[in-house]
Design a protein around this motif. Structure first.
Motif: not given
Length: 67
Positions: A1-26
């Motif tokens: 099993m590999t654990i991946h850090a959930l430190d992608d906040g800025p990239a997630v925010g940029r993707l949400l803005a770019r896709s004009r969506t709001s589902d943080v998990v997706d």
């Protein structure tokens, strides 16, 4: 099993803005798939495909399950 850090906040925010969506998990799942160079198998293919498609050829392939 590999654990991946959930430190992608800025990239997630940029993707949400770019896709004009709001589902943080997706959006985080798409960002993680890009980082790991993996496809996504999901029961939520419509939403994930919409988000992934905003990345063009660099977006992960989204596979619906079950078919």
């Amino acid at each position: 099993m590999t654990i991946h850090a959930l430190d992608d906040g800025p990239a997630v925010g940029r993707l949400l803005a770019r896709s004009r969506t709001s589902d943080v998990v997706d959006a985080h799942l798409v960002v993680l798939a890009v980082r790991l160079k993996e496809d996504v198998l999901t029961g939520d293919a419509d939403d994930l495909t919409g988000i992934s498609s905003t990345l063009g050829a660099t977006g992960p392939l989204i596979h619906p399950w079950p078919r």
